[in-house]
Design an enzyme around this catalytic site. Sequence first.
Site, PDB file in Angstrom:
ATOM      1  NE  ARG A  51      -5.478  -4.989 -21.962  1.00  0.00           N
ATOM      2  CZ  ARG A  51      -5.432  -3.785 -22.548  1.00  0.00           C
ATOM      3  NH1 ARG A  51      -4.509  -2.900 -22.171  1.00  0.00           N
ATOM      4  NH2 ARG A  51      -6.267  -3.445 -23.496  1.00  0.00           N
TER       5      ARG A  51
ATOM      6  CG  ASP B  69      -5.199   0.018 -23.482  1.00  0.00           C
ATOM      7  OD1 ASP B  69      -6.225  -0.617 -23.769  1.00  0.00           O
ATOM      8  OD2 ASP B  69      -4.127  -0.505 -23.178  1.00  0.00           O
TER       9      ASP B  69
ATOM     10  N   PRO C 285       0.830  -1.211   0.000  1.00  0.00           N
ATOM     11  CG  PRO C 285      -0.557  -1.420   1.867  1.00  0.00           C
ATOM     12  CD  PRO C 285       0.658  -1.992   1.220  1.00  0.00           C
TER      13      PRO C 285
HETATM   14  C1  LIG Z   1       2.730  -3.093   3.957  1.00  0.00           C
HETATM   15  O1  LIG Z   1       1.835  -2.365   4.782  1.00  0.00           O
HETATM   16  C2  LIG Z   1       0.650  -2.961   5.089  1.00  0.00           C
HETATM   17  C3  LIG Z   1      -0.157  -2.370   5.997  1.00  0.00           C
HETATM   18  C4  LIG Z   1      -1.358  -2.934   6.317  1.00  0.00           C
HETATM   19  C5  LIG Z   1      -1.762  -4.137   5.720  1.00  0.00           C
HETATM   20  C6  LIG Z   1      -0.951  -4.729   4.795  1.00  0.00           C
HETATM   21  C7  LIG Z   1      -1.400  -6.005   4.139  1.00  0.00           C
HETATM   22  N1  LIG Z   1      -0.465  -6.425   3.109  1.00  0.00           N
HETATM   23  C8  LIG Z   1       0.520  -7.331   3.317  1.00  0.00           C
HETATM   24  C9  LIG Z   1       1.231  -7.473   2.134  1.00  0.00           C
HETATM   25  C10 LIG Z   1       0.614  -6.636   1.170  1.00  0.00           C
HETATM   26  C11 LIG Z   1       0.892  -6.365  -0.179  1.00  0.00           C
HETATM   27  C12 LIG Z   1       0.135  -5.433  -0.847  1.00  0.00           C
HETATM   28  C13 LIG Z   1      -0.907  -4.776  -0.192  1.00  0.00           C
HETATM   29  C14 LIG Z   1      -1.677  -3.724  -0.889  1.00  0.00           C
HETATM   30  C15 LIG Z   1      -1.348  -3.116  -2.073  1.00  0.00           C
HETATM   31  C16 LIG Z   1      -2.345  -2.153  -2.292  1.00  0.00           C
HETATM   32  N2  LIG Z   1      -2.444  -1.264  -3.363  1.00  0.00           N
HETATM   33  N3  LIG Z   1      -3.196  -2.207  -1.281  1.00  0.00           N
HETATM   34  N4  LIG Z   1      -2.792  -3.173  -0.415  1.00  0.00           N
HETATM   35  C17 LIG Z   1      -1.217  -5.072   1.139  1.00  0.00           C
HETATM   36  C18 LIG Z   1      -0.437  -5.992   1.816  1.00  0.00           C
HETATM   37  C19 LIG Z   1       0.253  -4.178   4.464  1.00  0.00           C
END
Ligand SMILES: COc1cccc(Cn2ccc3ccc(-c4cc(N)[nH]n4)cc32)c1
Length: 239
Positions: A154, A169, A85
């Site tokens: 794709r 696109d 995230p």
């Molecule tokens: C790392 O920081 C975090 C904080 C709170 C929860 C989580 C849960 N989590 C674990 C691995 C993981 C990989 C990707 C994502 C993710 C990507 C997007 N765009 N949204 N969520 C979420 C992930 C991670």
Amino acid sequence: MQIDVVTIFPEYLAPLRAALLGKAIDKGLISVGVHDLRDWTQDVHKAVDDSPYGGGPGMVMKPDIWGQALDDVCTDSTRLIVPTPAGRPFTQALAHEYASESHLVFACGRYEGIDQRVVDDAARRVRVDEVSIGDYVLVGGEVAVLAIVEAVARLLPGVLGNPKSHAEDSFQDGLLEGPSYTRPEVWRELAVPDVLRSGNHKLINRWRRDQSLVRTFERRPDLLESLPAEAFDKHDRAL
Ligand SMILES: COc1cccc(Cn2ccc3ccc(-c4cc(N)[nH]n4)cc32)c1
């Protein structure tokens, strides 16, 4: 293109072998390896996580297991992609970049993420991108990998039935795509816009451009702001 995915839920990546991607794999355009991170554990519990230094909720994925897995899976030409995230936005432009790579490796985290030293150590040997697929929090990286792999695959020549498909696109010209219609001409008292049935392709193209501009202005004004002035002709400016 070789794609490798490391995850504690290999079954989550089964859709990679379905439909569009399945055909690309059958044609030999892509080869996919899915690896279970627990295969690199040594303990009887196959532990991949531990408590966070400094306290806080949840668990963090251990660096030593990830380090050994990535040592085995990555090569000098690897582009390592770590969904998070906290990552840079995954965009169509980045999808095009990834489509030109020979080897993509995806590290799927779970819990509260992967010990940062895994990325820091890998970056000493390969190119690493921490990417986000949107401003919302998933439970792990697998869904993000499915989205990224589909967006990239794709774009590979021979994967899509109609190679012209991604020339139109959304985001290709930096704008959102406008509305699409097909038969019947009237459906539930809703008619297809007359211009699309006019056969006047100059007018149709102009109408479609206007629809894209209006939709982008209404839904994603940020995309308009990032386009250079020369991206707009005098008709666009009159809108
Ligand atoms: C790392 O920081 C975090 C904080 C709170 C929860 C989580 C849960 N989590 C674990 C691995 C993981 C990989 C990707 C994502 C993710 C990507 C997007 N765009 N949204 N969520 C979420 C992930 C991670």
